[in-house]
Design a protein around this motif. Structure first.
Motif, PDB file in Angstrom:
ATOM      1  N   VAL A 284     -67.659 -12.121 -25.660  1.00 58.17           N
ATOM      2  CA  VAL A 284     -68.222 -13.421 -26.029  1.00 58.17           C
ATOM      3  C   VAL A 284     -69.337 -13.851 -25.077  1.00 58.17           C
ATOM      4  O   VAL A 284     -70.232 -14.614 -25.462  1.00 58.17           O
ATOM      5  N   HIS A 285     -69.306 -13.363 -23.840  1.00 61.92           N
ATOM      6  CA  HIS A 285     -70.388 -13.693 -22.903  1.00 61.92           C
ATOM      7  C   HIS A 285     -71.617 -12.822 -23.121  1.00 61.92           C
ATOM      8  O   HIS A 285     -72.737 -13.223 -22.767  1.00 61.92           O
ATOM      9  N   GLY A 286     -71.413 -11.605 -23.640  1.00 61.05           N
ATOM     10  CA  GLY A 286     -72.545 -10.722 -23.823  1.00 61.05           C
ATOM     11  C   GLY A 286     -72.963 -10.066 -22.525  1.00 61.05           C
ATOM     12  O   GLY A 286     -72.188  -9.968 -21.570  1.00 61.05           O
ATOM     13  N   ALA A 287     -74.210  -9.633 -22.450  1.00 58.07           N
ATOM     14  CA  ALA A 287     -74.696  -8.836 -21.330  1.00 58.07           C
ATOM     15  C   ALA A 287     -74.606  -9.560 -19.997  1.00 58.07           C
ATOM     16  O   ALA A 287     -74.465  -8.918 -18.951  1.00 58.07           O
ATOM     17  N   ILE A 288     -74.655 -10.881 -20.007  1.00 57.49           N
ATOM     18  CA  ILE A 288     -74.595 -11.614 -18.741  1.00 57.49           C
ATOM     19  C   ILE A 288     -73.274 -11.367 -18.020  1.00 57.49           C
ATOM     20  O   ILE A 288     -73.186 -11.442 -16.798  1.00 57.49           O
TER      21      ILE A 288
ATOM     22  N   SER B 152     -64.114 -18.491 -20.933  1.00 60.17           N
ATOM     23  CA  SER B 152     -64.701 -18.087 -22.207  1.00 60.17           C
ATOM     24  C   SER B 152     -64.739 -19.244 -23.197  1.00 60.17           C
ATOM     25  O   SER B 152     -65.730 -19.434 -23.914  1.00 60.17           O
ATOM     26  N   VAL B 153     -63.676 -20.025 -23.245  1.00 57.38           N
ATOM     27  CA  VAL B 153     -63.643 -21.179 -24.144  1.00 57.38           C
ATOM     28  C   VAL B 153     -64.739 -22.174 -23.766  1.00 57.38           C
ATOM     29  O   VAL B 153     -65.457 -22.710 -24.631  1.00 57.38           O
ATOM     30  N   ALA B 154     -64.901 -22.422 -22.478  1.00 56.46           N
ATOM     31  CA  ALA B 154     -65.958 -23.338 -22.037  1.00 56.46           C
ATOM     32  C   ALA B 154     -67.338 -22.791 -22.394  1.00 56.46           C
ATOM     33  O   ALA B 154     -68.240 -23.547 -22.796  1.00 56.46           O
ATOM     34  N   TYR B 155     -67.511 -21.483 -22.259  1.00 55.48           N
ATOM     35  CA  TYR B 155     -68.819 -20.875 -22.521  1.00 55.48           C
ATOM     36  C   TYR B 155     -69.197 -20.962 -23.998  1.00 55.48           C
ATOM     37  O   TYR B 155     -70.343 -21.309 -24.338  1.00 55.48           O
ATOM     38  N   VAL B 156     -68.248 -20.654 -24.898  1.00 56.36           N
ATOM     39  CA  VAL B 156     -68.594 -20.648 -26.321  1.00 56.36           C
ATOM     40  C   VAL B 156     -68.832 -22.061 -26.851  1.00 56.36           C
ATOM     41  O   VAL B 156     -69.413 -22.213 -27.939  1.00 56.36           O
TER      42      VAL B 156
END
Length: 332
Positions: A286-290, A211-215
């Motif tokens: 934090v990722h949402g629908a994906i 999640s940290v990498a994604y945001v």
């Protein structure tokens, strides 16, 4: 009491992490979910070569005879990588069970193969309970009160985690019975709950890292979403939960031979499962629908955490054990 890991334990964890990362576990997990165990069994043999599967097995039976904290270190890394297979049962539950029985013939027969990764084991704690990955395990055990049976798999049972393949089992021959079986099963259950706590905490850590990498790379309104305060607060709450659960996990590992074992194991399982589940919910937000899609790797960890949350004792069971222990202490 020292909860910090030794340099040797940290190096061991790093080596297991590199091994799992190099193997590419998402591909292995998806294959395992479809019944193809070749990649997973290959990775498990590699992990066994590094000593991860023989930690709870005595040296007399081909293992390392390590301490419970070493097993926690290993299972946390295997949970971080979501390595499929009956790892809790093979590394913790069955070794604890067989080595607590007076008849060592069963331990001599099966534990060396567990330690070197040539065999896997699974167990149903009652005739009505399912066993994990009974379709690939060489040893299937069934407990019924004070009796222990070898058995075989029957019907496939749907699981929220497709890589956690559950099967009903049929008991065959009695291999042990008596009061010692009941006591050994109690110790084995606690070993399983402790290992599952480590596994789910590792999975929670992986979700937070992802999640940290994604945001950091997902942009909205011209800047990374990780710069928004609401996102920072969510991730900080997830981190605090995981950080606060880890000392309880280490305490439970150090209490493995203590009268407080059951209380400490239940406290650790509760804290680790709750922290990991909270992190899973935040990761999905934090990722949402994906994050919902089966094709996205995040889903493999989301379902793993959901399944492990109630494995080896539900939250209600473990809260009741902690509460009973605290009442007994207050009345003593």
């Amino acid at each position: 009491m020292r909860f910090a890991l030794s340099p040797e334990q940290r190096d061991f964890a790093d080596s297991l992490r590199k091994m799992c990362d190099a193997a590419g576990t998402p591909r292995i997990i998806r294959a395992w979910s479809g019944g193809d165990h070749r990649g997973g069994r290959g990775l498990i043999r590699q992990l066994a070569g590094a000593g991860a599967l023989g930690l709870a097995v005595d040296e007399d039976h081909g293992g390392l005879g390590a301490e419970a904290i070493d097993l926690v270190v290993a299972l946390r890394e295997l949970g971080r990588a979501a390595v499929p297979g009956p790892l809790v049962e093979t590394t913790a539950v069955i070794p604890t069970l067989l080595q607590a029985l007076p008849d060592t013939a069963l331990a001599r027969r099966w534990l060396p193969a567990f330690a070197d990764g040539q065999a896997l084991g699974t167990i149903a704690l009652s005739p009505d309970a399912p066993a994990v990955d009974a379709d690939t395990a060489e040893v299937v055990l069934v407990a019924d009160g004070d009796r222990l049976f070898v058995g075989h798999r029957a019907d496939h049972v749907r699981s929220v985690d497709a890589a956690r393949r559950l099967f009903t089992v049929v008991a065959d021959d009695v291999v042990a019975e008596g009061d010692t079986v009941r006591a050994a099963l109690d110790a084995a259950f606690d070993a399983g709950a402790l290992a599952a706590a480590a596994q789910v905490l590792g999975a929670g850590r992986a979700l937070l890292e992802t999640s940290v990498a994604y945001v950091k790379q997902r942009h909205q309104f011209g800047k990374p979403i990780g710069q928004y305060q609401a996102i920072k607060h969510h991730l900080a709450n997830a981190l605090m939960g995981l950080e606060m659960a880890e000392p309880l996990l280490h305490r439970a590992a150090l209490s493995s031979d203590s009268p407080d074992r059951a209380r400490d194991v239940s406290a650790a399982k509760l804290a680790c499962a709750d922290a990991a589940y909270r992190t899973a919910r935040i990761a999905l937000q934090v990722h949402g629908a994906i994050g919902y899609t089966a094709e996205f790797d995040l889903s493999l960890w989301l379902t793993k955490v959901t399944a492990l949350r109630s494995a080896w004792g539900t939250a209600e069971f473990h809260r009741a054990r902690v509460g009973a222990a605290l009442r007994a202490e207050a009345l003593a």
